[in-house]
Write an enzyme that holds these catalytic residues in place. Structure first.
Site, PDB file in Angstrom:
ATOM      1  N   LYS A  18       0.842  -1.211   0.000  1.00 44.81           N
ATOM      2  CA  LYS A  18       0.000   0.000   0.000  1.00 44.81           C
ATOM      3  C   LYS A  18       0.872   1.255   0.000  1.00 44.81           C
ATOM      4  O   LYS A  18       0.564   2.242  -0.666  1.00 44.81           O
ATOM      5  CB  LYS A  18      -0.931   0.025   1.226  1.00 44.81           C
ATOM      6  CG  LYS A  18      -2.016  -1.023   1.175  1.00 44.81           C
ATOM      7  CD  LYS A  18      -3.101  -0.586   0.234  1.00 44.81           C
ATOM      8  CE  LYS A  18      -4.211  -1.450  -0.056  1.00 44.81           C
ATOM      9  NZ  LYS A  18      -4.660  -2.626  -0.024  1.00 44.81           N
ATOM     10  N   LYS A  62      -2.188 -10.788  -9.538  1.00 45.42           N
ATOM     11  CA  LYS A  62      -3.437 -11.472  -9.185  1.00 45.42           C
ATOM     12  C   LYS A  62      -4.646 -10.672  -9.631  1.00 45.42           C
ATOM     13  O   LYS A  62      -4.551  -9.450  -9.786  1.00 45.42           O
ATOM     14  CB  LYS A  62      -3.471 -11.768  -7.690  1.00 45.42           C
ATOM     15  CG  LYS A  62      -3.695 -10.556  -6.841  1.00 45.42           C
ATOM     16  CD  LYS A  62      -3.967 -10.926  -5.386  1.00 45.42           C
ATOM     17  CE  LYS A  62      -4.110  -9.646  -4.612  1.00 45.42           C
ATOM     18  NZ  LYS A  62      -5.036  -9.515  -3.613  1.00 45.42           N
ATOM     19  N   LYS A  68      -9.947  -6.150  -7.607  1.00 44.26           N
ATOM     20  CA  LYS A  68     -11.155  -5.359  -7.893  1.00 44.26           C
ATOM     21  C   LYS A  68     -10.818  -4.112  -8.695  1.00 44.26           C
ATOM     22  O   LYS A  68     -11.589  -3.681  -9.528  1.00 44.26           O
ATOM     23  CB  LYS A  68     -11.824  -4.930  -6.587  1.00 44.26           C
ATOM     24  CG  LYS A  68     -12.466  -6.073  -5.849  1.00 44.26           C
ATOM     25  CD  LYS A  68     -13.361  -5.567  -4.716  1.00 44.26           C
ATOM     26  CE  LYS A  68     -13.896  -6.713  -3.887  1.00 44.26           C
ATOM     27  NZ  LYS A  68     -13.058  -7.047  -2.725  1.00 44.26           N
TER      28      LYS A  68
HETATM   29  P1  TYM Z   1     -10.492  -9.098  -0.030  1.00 43.67           P
HETATM   30  O1  TYM Z   1     -11.762  -8.358   0.107  1.00 43.67           O
HETATM   31  O2  TYM Z   1      -9.342  -8.471  -0.732  1.00 43.67           O
HETATM   32  O3  TYM Z   1     -10.750 -10.487  -0.727  1.00 43.67           O
HETATM   33  C1  TYM Z   1     -11.746 -11.356  -0.217  1.00 43.67           C
HETATM   34  C2  TYM Z   1     -11.313 -12.786  -0.348  1.00 43.67           C
HETATM   35  O4  TYM Z   1     -11.015 -13.085  -1.716  1.00 43.67           O
HETATM   36  C3  TYM Z   1      -9.708 -13.625  -1.798  1.00 43.67           C
HETATM   37  N1  TYM Z   1      -9.074 -13.172  -3.047  1.00 43.67           N
HETATM   38  C4  TYM Z   1      -8.449 -13.993  -3.896  1.00 43.67           C
HETATM   39  N2  TYM Z   1      -8.236 -15.320  -3.858  1.00 43.67           N
HETATM   40  C5  TYM Z   1      -7.595 -15.864  -4.903  1.00 43.67           C
HETATM   41  N3  TYM Z   1      -7.148 -15.155  -5.978  1.00 43.67           N
HETATM   42  C6  TYM Z   1      -7.346 -13.818  -6.041  1.00 43.67           C
HETATM   43  N4  TYM Z   1      -6.939 -13.138  -7.112  1.00 43.67           N
HETATM   44  C7  TYM Z   1      -8.012 -13.169  -4.969  1.00 43.67           C
HETATM   45  N5  TYM Z   1      -8.372 -11.899  -4.721  1.00 43.67           N
HETATM   46  C8  TYM Z   1      -9.014 -11.909  -3.526  1.00 43.67           C
HETATM   47  C9  TYM Z   1      -8.961 -13.111  -0.596  1.00 43.67           C
HETATM   48  O5  TYM Z   1      -7.889 -13.964  -0.259  1.00 43.67           O
HETATM   49  C10 TYM Z   1     -10.050 -13.109   0.461  1.00 43.67           C
HETATM   50  O6  TYM Z   1     -10.181 -14.385   1.033  1.00 43.67           O
HETATM   51  N6  TYM Z   1      -8.556  -8.730   4.532  1.00 43.67           N
HETATM   52  C11 TYM Z   1      -9.535  -9.434   3.725  1.00 43.67           C
HETATM   53  C12 TYM Z   1     -10.967  -9.292   4.245  1.00 43.67           C
HETATM   54  C13 TYM Z   1     -11.103  -9.683   5.658  1.00 43.67           C
HETATM   55  C14 TYM Z   1     -11.109 -11.009   6.181  1.00 43.67           C
HETATM   56  C15 TYM Z   1     -11.264 -10.867   7.581  1.00 43.67           C
HETATM   57  C16 TYM Z   1     -11.017 -12.267   5.591  1.00 43.67           C
HETATM   58  C17 TYM Z   1     -11.238  -8.822   6.698  1.00 43.67           C
HETATM   59  N7  TYM Z   1     -11.341  -9.554   7.865  1.00 43.67           N
HETATM   60  C18 TYM Z   1     -11.319 -11.981   8.401  1.00 43.67           C
HETATM   61  C19 TYM Z   1     -11.063 -13.367   6.434  1.00 43.67           C
HETATM   62  C20 TYM Z   1     -11.211 -13.225   7.827  1.00 43.67           C
HETATM   63  C21 TYM Z   1      -9.462  -8.872   2.322  1.00 43.67           C
HETATM   64  O7  TYM Z   1      -8.994  -7.801   2.089  1.00 43.67           O
HETATM   65  O8  TYM Z   1     -10.025  -9.636   1.402  1.00 43.67           O
END
Ligand code: TYM
Length: 329
Positions: free
Chosen positions: A111, A194, A197
């Site tokens: 970031k 990867k 969004k």
């Molecule tokens: P976030 O919102 O970026 O993504 C949500 C979930 O999607 C998975 N993900 C991916 N998996 C495989 N390939 C990709 N290209 C890819 N992009 C996203 C992420 O690994 C995630 O599982 N910090 C987390 C949200 C969060 C969370 C938590 C998750 C907040 N508190 C507690 C689990 C438990 C996040 O930013 O995910």
């Protein structure tokens, strides 16, 4: 019994990475464990979303959870900010999280690189808030993608530190989970990195069949293998990674053999890939509009989920306050 928990930030529409990294797994697990699935709206605030958009994004994620098959009858589905106990636990855990380790977190460093103009304390504290999300229900399994591995490691470190510090066996070891397999990383269609969004390289659960076909046909490739068994370049390996997620093993084998024999036509590979992606996305997309139009149903789902999540969270928070010595007069 296992307690399963996971969440997705409310920063926009969900893409195939979110689906294969996380959402599909929560859907598969919801009948076999006590499950909590939430929408991480606090976490999305680190990038300062337009307040007018925030609620809409929460609604998008909620709708897509339900369209993908999350069942509010068996799983507790809630919005993070409806459970204020999470914020309090985050504050309490932050007293045992060291600035040095937070600064070394890969996601924080990334970031800083990408947004040097917005390095806020919320970003630094991001892993602590995530640990609070997980530990507030004392979750043991957390279905996430590969990019969250380090955050899970930090959650376990904070939990262990808390247990040691206060001489208790209170918090469990929360493990990332993908049915015994490596965590998933779905690449983008732009040849490297990867799927994300905001990277402009995503396939979204709301994309129409036509949009999916167009995006896949435009995906980056190379000039093709010139000798048998040439190692794949990154853009081609990425297409095969997505193929493995969406297509049958026979299809993957067919195109792998064609590649190794230098007979592959990337146009054919992309056509098949697009159709197999559509088979995953279309049934989810078709449910989105009807669910999104039903505000009463959405309100009931998160109302009920929030109540159940607060009950579980209050129990943990009362224990933690007691353990740390915060007691009422
Ligand atoms: P976030 O919102 O970026 O993504 C949500 C979930 O999607 C998975 N993900 C991916 N998996 C495989 N390939 C990709 N290209 C890819 N992009 C996203 C992420 O690994 C995630 O599982 N910090 C987390 C949200 C969060 C969370 C938590 C998750 C907040 N508190 C507690 C689990 C438990 C996040 O930013 O995910």
């Amino acid at each position: 019994m296992d307690i399963v928990l996971s969440g997705i930030r409310s920063t926009g529409q969900l893409h195939l990475g979110n689906y294969f990294g996380s959402l599909r797994n929560f859907v598969k697990m919801q009948h076999d464990a006590r499950c909590f699935f939430f929408i991480a709206d606090y976490h999305s605030l680190t990038t300062h979303p337009d307040p007018k958009m925030l609620h809409g994004n929460v609604k998008n994620v909620l709708t897509e959870y339900l369209a993908a098959g999350l069942d509010p009858e068996v799983a507790t589905i809630y919005v993070q900010s409806d459970v204020p106990q999470i914020a309090e636990l985050s504050l309490l855990l932050s007293m045992h999280a060291y600035v040095g380790e937070l600064e070394r977190t890969a996601s924080f460093k990334e970031k800083i690189r990408k947004h040097p103009d917005n390095i806020n304390a919320g970003l630094l504290n991001y892993p602590v808030l995530m640990a609070a999300d997980i530990l507030i229900h004392r979750a043991t399994r957390v279905p996430v993608g590969k990019d969250q591995e380090q955050h899970l490691e930090m959650t376990r470190r904070f939990a262990r530190r808390f247990n040691q510090m206060y001489g208790v066996e209170y918090f469990p070891e929360s493990m990332p989970y993908n049915f015994g397999q490596e965590l998933v990383k779905i690449p983008g269609l732009d040849g490297s990195g990867k799927m994300g969004k905001s990277e402009g390289n995503g396939l979204f659960l709301v994309d129409s069949d036509e949009v999916i076909r167009k995006k896949v046909m435009r995906a980056v490739t190379d000039a093709g293998p010139t000798e048998p068994n040439t190692p794949m370049s990154e853009p081609i390996a990425n297409l095969f990674t997505i193929l493995k997620a969406v297509s049958s093993p026979d299809t993957v084998q067919y195109f792998t053999d064609k590649y190794n024999a230098c007979e592959i036509r990337y146009g054919d590979l992309k056509k098949q890939l697009a159709e197999d992606i559509i088979k995953v996305v279309a049934p989810i997309r078709e449910k989105i509009d009807a669910i999104k139009a039903d505000d009463k149903y959405l309100h009931e789902v998160v109302g009920d989920g929030g109540r159940r999540a607060r009950e579980s969270a209050s129990r943990t928070l009362a224990d933690v306050r007691e353990i740390m010595g915060i007691k009422p007069f």
